[in-house]
Write an enzyme that holds these catalytic residues in place. Structure first.
Site, PDB file in Angstrom:
ATOM      1  CD1 TRP A  44      37.591  42.507  44.518  1.00  0.00           C
ATOM      2  CD2 TRP A  44      36.549  42.982  46.419  1.00  0.00           C
ATOM      3  NE1 TRP A  44      36.709  41.485  44.764  1.00  0.00           N
ATOM      4  CE2 TRP A  44      36.052  41.744  45.920  1.00  0.00           C
ATOM      5  CE3 TRP A  44      36.016  43.483  47.612  1.00  0.00           C
ATOM      6  CZ2 TRP A  44      35.065  41.012  46.581  1.00  0.00           C
ATOM      7  CZ3 TRP A  44      35.036  42.746  48.257  1.00  0.00           C
ATOM      8  CH2 TRP A  44      34.577  41.531  47.749  1.00  0.00           C
ATOM      9  CG  ASP A  45      40.894  39.659  44.619  1.00  0.00           C
ATOM     10  OD1 ASP A  45      40.121  40.471  44.075  1.00  0.00           O
ATOM     11  OD2 ASP A  45      40.919  38.453  44.322  1.00  0.00           O
ATOM     12  CD  GLU A  67      32.589  39.068  39.523  1.00  0.00           C
ATOM     13  OE1 GLU A  67      32.707  38.000  38.889  1.00  0.00           O
ATOM     14  OE2 GLU A  67      33.533  39.819  39.794  1.00  0.00           O
ATOM     15  CE  LYS A  88      31.917  34.051  40.627  1.00  0.00           C
ATOM     16  NZ  LYS A  88      32.660  34.917  39.682  1.00  0.00           N
ATOM     17  CD  GLN A  89      32.074  36.898  44.923  1.00  0.00           C
ATOM     18  OE1 GLN A  89      32.111  36.649  43.730  1.00  0.00           O
ATOM     19  NE2 GLN A  89      33.063  37.536  45.550  1.00  0.00           N
TER      20      GLN A  89
END
Length: 779
Positions: free
Chosen positions: A367-368, A497, A610-611
Site C-alpha cells: 500500500w506504500d 501491525e 506501532k505506527q
C-alpha cells in the site's frame, strides 16, 4: 530509530558525495548510489565487481516485475494461504569493467587510493566515480567512470569508463564482463522467513561474445520467466589486441591498449535488458541485438541528453526548494529522486517498498505506493501516477479471484503484498487481514481522478476499480444490532501491525466508508457525463440496480468506536481493554524489533501502536473532523504510538501542521527527511524506504503548506518553519500548474500555465484567471 547520528555525507543541495572510501560502509552505499528508471534497477556497486561476502555487499541488478516463485512451506496450512512465493530476481550483472596495468590488476582495496570521490548527481540522474590509484609498483592511473539508467528508453543503461596513465606509458587492459552466475541474498535481506529463492534460480540458456558485443539469455527455474541482456562497446581509439570468451555462466571481452602517459582512453559500455513479460522468449535476443545496434548508433551522449532532459522535466514540477537549510534540502531531493527513478512506467509494473534498490521485502508492492508515493505524482507527474494505477487495474481480475478465496461472491480484494497481482503474504494476521489495501487502492484512483479531472480515465478504469472494491466492503461486515444497527467490520488489521485481527479498526472503517461513497459518486458522474461508459460498466460487472443504494446505506451507517470520557475515536473496539504499554519493561536493544523478540500474543495485548493508524485516517480526511477533534485525537495517539515503522512520523507531522502544533510538525519532518540518507534505522543496506521518502514531500505540501481537497477544491493553510527563509514548490491541479512561494512575510501563488484555478486559503476563496496571474497575502 536513532535520529542523533552524525551525517554520513557532506551537505550539498543537488549531490550526495562519498568523499572517501570506507569499505565497512559499502553495503549501505550500494543503496545510496543505486540507479533505476522504473524498469532496470542497479545497485551502486563498484565497476570492478569485488566479491564481498553477504554481510558487506550485494551485487544487485533487477528488472521490475521479473520474479521467481517457490512452493511455500508451512508448518500448518489453512485454506486460502498463498501457496507460491514471489521474489524479485537478481539478474545478470553487466556493469563489470576491470582495469589491468601492465599485467597488474587494479584493486582499490590494495595499493594507494587518493582523491577518491563518488557522487550521485541528482539533477542529471547519474553516478560519477573518480580517483587516482597508485599500484604497488608505483604506477599511477587516473580513473573516472560514469553510469546512468536511461529514462528515455526503459531497456537501456550506459557507462563511460575513462583511464589516464599519470606517470608511465605501457599496456592498459580493459576487461568487460557479463556475469550470469547470480543469486539472491535471501537469507540476509529477509532472514526471518523460509521464503526463497535460495541458491541459483536464474539459469543461463545461452551466452555469446565477439569483439564488440556480448549477450545472455536466462530462465527462472520455477516461474519460467525469462530475461535477456547484452552490452556493446565503443572505444575512443582502436585497441592493440582484443580477446573474448563466453562459457556457461559468463562472457567477457578484453581490450589491450598501448597507452601513453597523460593520454586518456575511454570505453563506453552500452547495455540493454528485456524480459519475457514484454515479449515472447524467442524474440528477446533478437530484440537485444537490434536495440544494441540502435543504442550504439545513438551513442552515449545522445542518450544521456535525452535522459537529462527528462530529469529536468521531473524537477521542474516535483522539486521543493528550501531556503536556509541545505541538509534538509539535500534530504528532500534525495528522497524525491529515489521514488521518481524507482516507479514503474509501463503500466504493467508497480513500485516496490524498496523500489529497485535492493532485495528487501522480496521486491513486493504494498500500500506504500498508493498512500505515500502516488499522491506525490498525482500533483506533480500525473502521467507517472496513471502508469502506477494502470498496473493495479491490470491485476483486477486476480483481485477478483482473491475475493472469491476469501469468501466474497462478488467484488475484488487486492493483495497485501505482491508482484504479479496474487497474494504473496504468508502470515495472514499482518498480511491478508489488512483489508484496508482495498480502500487504499480505491483512494489512489479517486485522488487521481479528482485532482486531474480525467473523466476518461474514470470511465475506462477507475470506476470499475471503485465499484469492485466497494462490493467487498458491502459484504465483509454487517449491520450489528449490538451497535445500534451500525455497520461493523470485524477481524481485520489496520496499518498498525501491533494490533492484529481486531474489530472495527478506525482507519479501515473510515477508508471503507469513503471507498463506498466514491463508488456511488463515480457511477453518478458516469451516468451524467458518460452515459455510454456507464451502461458498458454496469453490463461488464453485472451491477445489480440495488447495489449503489446498499453501498450508500453501508457508508452512512459505518461504525466508529468512540471513548466518551476522552472524546477520542478508538483505534478499534478493544483498544482500551488492552494493558497499558510499559516501555521500561523492554530492554532498549529490543524496543524497535518487537516481533523479533516477543511472541505476537504478547504484543497484541498491549495498548500501544506501532505506527500512525487512526491518525492517518484523520490526516487524509481532516475536513470531516473539527480542529478540536483532531487535536484531542492527536494528543491521545501521541502517547501510545511507538513509531516503529518508517511510515509513521511523516503522517503525525502532517496532522501536527493541520492543528497548529508546529514544533512537533518540524521535529517529525526532520526525522523523516534524512531517515535514509543518514540511515536512522540501520537497515538502508537492504533498500530505500520509499513510503517515508514520499512522505517528506507530503510533509511540506500537505503539512506546512496545508494543501487538502475540500469538495474537490484545493485549500491551503500556510506555515513556514522558523529556521527557514522560504520554501517553494509547484503542484498540478487539473491542467493548471501552480507555483507556490512561502516566505516569512507571506505567501504567493502564481498560475504558471493552464486554465483558471479557484482555491482556498484557510477558507478564503481566491481565483487565478490567466497565465502569470498571482495572489499574495501576508502570513
Amino acid at each position: 530509530m536513532d535520529t542523533n547520528k552524525t551525517p554520513i555525507y557532506p551537505f550539498e543541495p543537488w549531490n550526495v558525495t562519498e568523499d572517501h572510501l570506507d569499505l565497512a560502509m559499502n553495503y549501505r552505499n550500494e543503496t545510496t548510489f543505486a540507479l533505476s528508471n522504473g524498469y532496470i534497477g542497479t545497485r551502486g556497486t563498484h565497476e570492478e565487481a569485488y566479491d564481498f561476502d553477504e554481510q558487506h555487499g550485494l551485487e544487485g541488478n533487477f528488472l521490475n516485475g521479473l520474479y521467481e516463485q517457490e512452493h511455500v512451506r508451512y508448518g500448518e496450512w489453512n485454506f486460502g494461504f498463498p501457496t507460491e512465493s514471489q521474489t524479485i530476481l537478481n539478474v545478470p550483472n553487466c556493469k563489470t569493467i576491470r582495469l589491468v596495468i601492465d599485467g597488474e590488476p587494479m584493486d582499490i582495496r590494495t595499493g594507494t587510493l587518493q582523491n577518491y570521490r563518488r557522487t550521485l548527481d541528482m539533477k542529471h540522474g547519474q553516478v560519477v566515480r573518480s580517483f587516482e590509484w597508485i599500484s604497488p609498483n608505483g604506477k599511477t592511473v587516473r580513473v573516472e567512470n560514469i553510469r546512468f539508467v536511461s529514462l528515455a528508453h526503459k531497456n537501456r543503461m550506459a557507462q563511460r569508463y575513462s583511464v589516464t596513465p599519470v606517470n608511465f606509458s605501457g599496456t592498459l587492459t580493459l576487461h568487460s564482463a557479463l556475469d550470469a552466475d547470480v543469486e539472491n541474498h535471501t537469507r540476509t535481506t529477509n532472514p526471518l522467513v523460509d521464503y526463497g529463492p535460495f541458491g541459483r534460480h536464474l539459469l543461463p540458456d545461452a551466452l555469446t561474445a565477439d569483439d564488440k558485443t556480448m549477450t545472455c539469455q536466462s530462465t527462472a527455474v520455477n516461474s519460467k520467466l525469462a530475461m535477456a541482456c547484452g552490452s556493446v562497446h565503443l572505444l575512443s581509439e582502436a585497441a592493440a589486441a582484443t580477446r573474448h570468451q563466453a562459457n556457461d555462466v559468463d562472457a567477457w571481452i578484453e581490450y589491450d591498449f598501448a597507452a601513453k602517459q597523460g593520454h586518456t582512453i575511454t570505453l563506453e559500455k552500452l547495455t540493454v535488458y528485456t524480459d519475457s513479460l514484454d515479449m515472447d522468449k524467442d524474440a528477446m535476443l533478437p530484440f537485444v541485438n537490434e536495440e544494441l545496434t540502435a543504442f550504439a548508433a545513438d551513442g552515449y551522449d545522445k542518450e544521456f541528453a535525452a535522459h537529462a532532459a527528462l530529469m529536468e522535466h521531473f524537477w521542474e514540477t516535483a522539486d521543493i526548494r528550501v531556503d536556509g537549510d541545505v541538509p534538509l534540502q539535500q534530504g528532500l531531493r534525495f528522497n524525491l529522486y529515489h521514488i521518481m527513478q524507482a516507479s514503474g512506467r509501463d503500466g504493467r509494473t508497480g513500485m516496490g517498498a524498496k523500489g529497485l534498490s535492493g532485495e528487501g521485502y522480496e521486491g513486493h508492492y504494498f500500500w506504500d505506493t498508493e498512500m505515500y508515493v502516488l499522491p506525490v505524482f498525482v500533483y506533480t507527474q500525473p502521467e507517472l501516477a496513471r502508469s502506477l494505477l494502470d498496473y493495479r487495474y491490470s491485476t483486477l481480475d486476480k483481485a477478483r479471484d482473491r475475493a472469491r478465496v476469501l469468501g466474497h461472491p462478488i467484488g475484488a480484494l487486492y493483495p497485501w503484498r505482491t508482484i504479479n497481482g496474487e497474494e504473496a503474504s504468508t502470515y495472514f494476521p499482518l498480511g491478508t487481514a489488512q483489508y484496508h489495501i482495498n480502500a487504499d487502492v480505491a483512494y489512489a484512483f479517486q485522488l487521481y481522478v479528482t485532482v486531474t479531472n480525467d473523466i476518461d480515465y474514470l470511465a475506462d478504469k477507475a470506476a470499475e476499480v471503485l465499484c469492485e472494491t466497494a462490493r467487498v466492503w458491502a459484504d465483509v461486515g454487517c449491520f450489528a444490532e449490538c451497535r445500534g444497527g451500525k455497520y461493523c467490520i470485524c477481524s481485520v488489521t489496520g496499518p498498525d501491525e501491533y494490533n492484529a485481527i481486531v474489530d472495527n479498526n478506525f482507519y479501515t472503517n473510515l477508508m471503507a466508508q469513503q471507498n463506498l461513497y466514491a463508488a456511488v459518486n463515480a457511477l453518478e458522474t458516469l451516468k451524467e457525463q458518460r452515459p455510454d461508459a456507464y451502461q458498458k460498466l454496469i453490463e461488464k460487472i453485472q451491477l445489480d440496480p440495488d447495489e449503489p443504494a446498499l453501498w450508500k446505506k453501508t457508508a452512512d451507517a459505518m461504525y466508529f468506536a468512540y471513548d466518551e470520557k476522552r472524546q477520542v475515536y478508538l483505534q478499534d473496539d478493544g483498544f482500551m481493554l488492552r494493558k497499558p504499554w510499559d516501555d521500561s519493561r523492554i530492554p532498549p536493544e529490543k524496543r524497535h524489533l518487537l516481533y523479533e523478540n516477543y511472541h505476537p500474543l504478547f504484543i497484541y495485548r498491549q495498548r500501544m501502536s506501532k505506527q500512525a493508524d487512526a491518525i492517518m485516517g484523520m490526516m487524509l480526511y481532516s475536513a470531516l473532523f473539527t480542529d478540536e477533534e483532531l487535536l484531542r485525537n492527536y494528543d491521545f495517539y501521541q502517547t501510545v504510538t511507538l513509531h516503529h515503522s518508517s511510515l509513521s512520523t511523516c503522517i503525525f507531522g502532517i496532522l501536527a501542521s493541520r492543528i497548529g502544533r508546529h514544533e512537533d510538525a518540524y521535529t517529525y519532518f526532520a526525522q523523516s527527511a534524512r531517515m535514509d540518507l543518514d540511515d536512522y534505522h540501520d537497515n538502508f543496506y537492504a533498500g530505500i524506504h520509499a513510503a517515508n521518502m514520499a512522505g517528506t514531500w507530503q510533509s511540506i505540501v500537505f503539512g506546512f503548506a496545508g494543501l487538502r481537497l475540500v469538495n474537490g477544491v484545493p485549500e491551503f493553510k500556510f506555515y513556514i518553519p522558523e529556521a527557514w527563509n522560504g520554501y517553494h514548490f509547484t503542484v498540478k491541479i487539473k491542467e493548471s500548474v501552480l507555483a507556490v512561494d512561502v516566505l516569512p512575510d507571506g505567501w504567493t501563488i502564481t498560475l504558471q500555465s493552464g486554465d483558471a484555478v479557484n482555491f482556498l486559503v484557510e477558507g478564503k476563496p481566491y481565483e487565478l484567471t490567466e497565465k502569470g496571474a498571482t495572489c499574495h497575502e501576508a502570513l
